[in-house]
Design an enzyme around this catalytic site. Structure first.
Site, PDB file in Angstrom:
ATOM      1  CB  SER A 211      -0.729   0.467   1.189  1.00 52.22           C
ATOM      2  OG  SER A 211      -1.444   0.679   1.471  1.00 52.22           O
ATOM      3  CG  ASN A 212      -0.636   5.103  -1.169  1.00 55.88           C
ATOM      4  OD1 ASN A 212      -1.480   5.156  -0.354  1.00 55.88           O
ATOM      5  ND2 ASN A 212      -1.074   3.839  -2.046  1.00 55.88           N
ATOM      6  CG  HIS A 213       3.341   6.506   4.341  1.00 53.05           C
ATOM      7  ND1 HIS A 213       3.256   5.531   5.060  1.00 53.05           N
ATOM      8  CD2 HIS A 213       4.710   5.908   3.604  1.00 53.05           C
ATOM      9  CE1 HIS A 213       4.467   5.517   4.636  1.00 53.05           C
ATOM     10  NE2 HIS A 213       4.531   5.214   4.257  1.00 53.05           N
ATOM     11  CB  ALA A 278      -2.887   7.474  -2.860  1.00 56.73           C
TER      12      ALA A 278
END
Ligand code: CTP
Length: 400
Positions: A211-213, A278
């Site tokens: 995943s991402n932030h 995102a």
């Protein structure tokens, strides 16, 4: 006071709570009345320690209410919330904020707030340390997720003598905000806005993912801004922990593939689509059925490209639809943003750079440049994400 065209005849219900900033409400009431609004006032029992009800009833030309029952008669809280076009709670103390967040009904102001059918805006006032306490931002986020609006605090001298954030916005600013609120309220009436927000999760095995932030804060701010302007908002959102506004049609998704499917369906009926999510660019080709054990010294994952939602919508876009994408960059920002504008057939690309201090994942602020299809580019200062959302929608409305 000649500039406030939208306030004439508007019914404003002013709730005052017990903060030293309550003394400023005398000027607030005076300015609202001068601008042509009708004002009715409710105070909490502690607010009357700070400003006399007689002052406020004289200025508002209406009786000031602060108890649920007086001399055997009952103040009709349901009627008050239905009478108003807007309820303004200024100043808002920490205590009333916590009650609003939890639905505690122990005074007339809270009874009116909880039964109000009109929009509600709050102007907090508190000392710096209270303002910065995590429970304050938690409660503010929570009450905004209920659809309440916020007039941000100002930085300056506080009752304690400290200098910092926490001052209630000046009465003139509050009147400006209310006037603008009425001006904006039907700008997107009848429009359907699709927003994607948050990260996606791509499974590696049943317990792990890529995943991402992203926290979804920018997308939620955009959703709130569009609701405020009268739009019907659909929010396709990856896993996030911040509250989702009550008034959106919320479509929760987990993976990039799910976000793609929902976006294609929902875009059919959308007038405007803002893709702030995102989305993972790659997903795991063959996620493991069982938890991967650490038997090997090196683990290789095979990744395959996900479908680009913005690009696909750009290919399907009809003439009457507007498509807005984001570009989060770390280098060659401008060139990357303009090339995304063209390659994805977007009408606008909102550039935010990881190199700007006030921008990026999880922050409450953002610093953007808006690139338009016609070649225009407008850069903005670092602002709160709700102000950034306002700038984005203002720019679109100005140009289309
Ligand atoms: N986006 C999308 N679907 C994807 C990837 C990105 O819709 N699979 C959208 C994002 O929501 C954003 C825009 O495309 O509005 C740009 O995303 P960004 O991550 O900056 O760029 P990418 O297109 O993924 O390209 P790169 O990662 O190479 O910069």
């Amino acid at each position: 006071m000649t500039g406030y065209f939208m306030l004439k005849g508007k019914k404003i219900l002013l709730g005052i709570t017990g903060s030293i900033a309550a003394y400023k409400t005398a000027i607030l009431v005076r300015n609202l009345i001068k601008a042509g609004a009708e004002v009715r006032i409710i105070m909490t029992p502690s607010a009357i320690e700070f400003v006399a009800p007689l002052t406020l009833s004289t200025l508002s030309k209406n009786e000031v209410l602060y108890t649920i029952a007086e001399q055997g008669s009952w103040a009709n809280h349901v009627m008050l919330g239905r009478w108003a076009n807007l309820m303004v709670i200024a100043p808002l103390t920490c205590n009333t904020l916590a009650k609003m967040s939890n639905g505690i009904c122990d005074n007339l102001l809270m009874a009116v707030y909880l039964s109000a059918t009109c929009p509600v805006v709050v102007a907090p006032a508190m000392d710096e340390d209270m303002w910065l306490h995590p429970s304050t931002s938690f409660n503010l986020n929570k009450i905004q997720s209920y659809g309440n609006h916020l007039i941000p605090v100002e930085h300056g001298e506080l009752a304690s003598g400290l200098i910092g954030p926490g001052r209630m916005a000046e009465p003139e600013k509050i009147v400006d905000w209310i006037d603008l609120f009425f001006k904006k309220s039907d700008q997107l009436a009848g429009k359907k806005v699709l927003i994607t927000a948050g990260p996606t999760y791509e499974s590696i095995d049943p317990v792990r993912f890529i995943s991402n932030h992203s926290t979804g804060k920018m997308g939620i701010a955009l959703a709130n801004e569009c609701i405020q302007r009268g739009a019907a908002v659909t929010l396709i959102c990856g896993p996030i922990t911040i509250p989702i506004p009550d008034k959106v049609k919320h479509i929760p998704v987990v993976t990039a593939a799910e976000m793609y499917e929902s976006s294609m369906l929902e875009f059919e009926n959308a007038d405007i689509a803002v893709l702030s999510a995102a989305v993972a660019d790659y997903t795991v080709k063959n996620p493991a059925e069982y938890k991967i054990k650490k038997t090997e010294s090196c683990l290789t994952l095979e990744l395959e490209k996900t479908r680009d939602i913005l690009k696909s919508l750009g290919e399907r876009k009809k003439e009457n639809q507007l498509l807005i994408g984001f570009a989060l960059e770390t280098n060659n920002e401008e060139a990357n943003a303009t090339s995304k504008l063209i390659s994805k057939n977007a009408d606008y690309i909102i550039l935010n750079s990881m190199n700007d201090k006030g921008a990026g994942f999880g922050k409450d602020t953002n610093k953007i440049t808006i690139f338009a299809k016609n070649g225009n580019a407008i850069s903005f200062e670092t602002k709160s994400k709700s102000e950034v959302a306002n700038d984005i929608i203002d720019t679109i409305l100005k140009n289309n």
